[in-house]
Design an enzyme around this catalytic site. Sequence first.
Site, PDB file in Angstrom:
ATOM      1  N   HIS A  36    -112.289  22.217  48.092  1.00 14.82           N
ATOM      2  CA  HIS A  36    -112.489  20.832  48.514  1.00 14.82           C
ATOM      3  C   HIS A  36    -113.195  19.966  47.469  1.00 14.82           C
ATOM      4  O   HIS A  36    -113.332  18.767  47.658  1.00 14.82           O
ATOM      5  CB  HIS A  36    -113.318  20.825  49.820  1.00 14.82           C
ATOM      6  CG  HIS A  36    -113.297  19.527  50.556  1.00 14.82           C
ATOM      7  ND1 HIS A  36    -112.178  19.046  51.208  1.00 14.82           N
ATOM      8  CD2 HIS A  36    -114.275  18.599  50.773  1.00 14.82           C
ATOM      9  CE1 HIS A  36    -112.453  17.894  51.792  1.00 14.82           C
ATOM     10  NE2 HIS A  36    -113.712  17.596  51.543  1.00 14.82           N
ATOM     11  N   ASP A  50    -109.319  25.131  50.740  1.00 14.22           N
ATOM     12  CA  ASP A  50    -110.238  24.107  51.211  1.00 14.22           C
ATOM     13  C   ASP A  50    -110.894  24.582  52.503  1.00 14.22           C
ATOM     14  O   ASP A  50    -110.210  24.861  53.498  1.00 14.22           O
ATOM     15  CB  ASP A  50    -109.462  22.804  51.463  1.00 14.22           C
ATOM     16  CG  ASP A  50    -110.363  21.617  51.735  1.00 14.22           C
ATOM     17  OD1 ASP A  50    -111.315  21.754  52.544  1.00 14.22           O
ATOM     18  OD2 ASP A  50    -110.125  20.540  51.158  1.00 14.22           O
ATOM     19  N   SER A  65    -111.569  13.186  51.209  1.00 12.77           N
ATOM     20  CA  SER A  65    -112.278  13.710  52.369  1.00 12.77           C
ATOM     21  C   SER A  65    -112.578  12.593  53.374  1.00 12.77           C
ATOM     22  O   SER A  65    -111.658  11.928  53.853  1.00 12.77           O
ATOM     23  CB  SER A  65    -113.557  14.425  51.894  1.00 12.77           C
ATOM     24  OG  SER A  65    -114.116  15.185  52.934  1.00 12.77           O
TER      25      SER A  65
END
Length: 285
Positions: free
Chosen positions: A263, A227, A150
């Site tokens: 995610h 995600d 991320s």
Amino acid sequence: MDLKSVSNSKSFGGYQKVYEHFSPTLQCNMKFGIYLPPGVSENEKCPVLFYLSGLTCTEQNFITKSGFQKYAAQYKIIVVAPDTSPRNCNIPNEDEKWNVGSGASMYVNATEEPWNKHYQMFTYITEELHQLILSNFPVIQDKISITGHSMGGHGALLCALKYPGRYKSVSLFAPACNISNSPTLIDGLTTLVGERKEALQKWDTTFLVKNYDGPEMEILIHVGTDDEFLTKDLLIDNFVKAANECKDNKIKTKVFLEDGYDHGYYFVSTFVEDHIKFHSSKLSL
């Protein structure tokens, strides 16, 4: 530099450790996790993989949730997982928003007051922590790789693009690739470096990659179809397009879009073996 041992736990024959130290770069105490695989010593040094975590995380997320230790032990790789930002700096509002301040360094060097006294995270990762690890642990000095998740994927890309040739391999889990166009990350970025277009693009990997002129680099990317940040915040397609326009086609991206994954760390833990194997293949050359 004094390193204070915070924890030491045996895992898959090696040891998962956490250390704390005072950082002159950040002007605060920092923690990092480091996994030492079984048998590692001054007489048997290993490659090292740096892992940069995402927004809101600490050094604990990756070392407690991903299960990477099994594969780091198998492939004999030291793994370093630092915290994501300075902490407890007495900056007004540093803990009020989840995407600004603590846990949200964006891995940049801040220029805006009062953040610039402490938030020099890019220098901390690439210079201070880098040298600390190489000087204090049994690392093969020229076998270094980097990965991240991320915001940490963005950070790993920054390090690789701004230090061409340092890292033998780069891999990313659901990376934020065009940070100046991310509605989630832009507030944290402008807080640290201001709103000028030039300042934002200086830390945006989609812009940086266009001018990359280092050694050839292969980048492994995994991201899930479910995600929640995929389309608005990660903007991986923007980076891949820019990388394809790179001088002499020096950057190759391998993007795996994984059906049904979101995610979080269930996603990371599913594909962490693939990433460790990828780095091992490059570090063994």
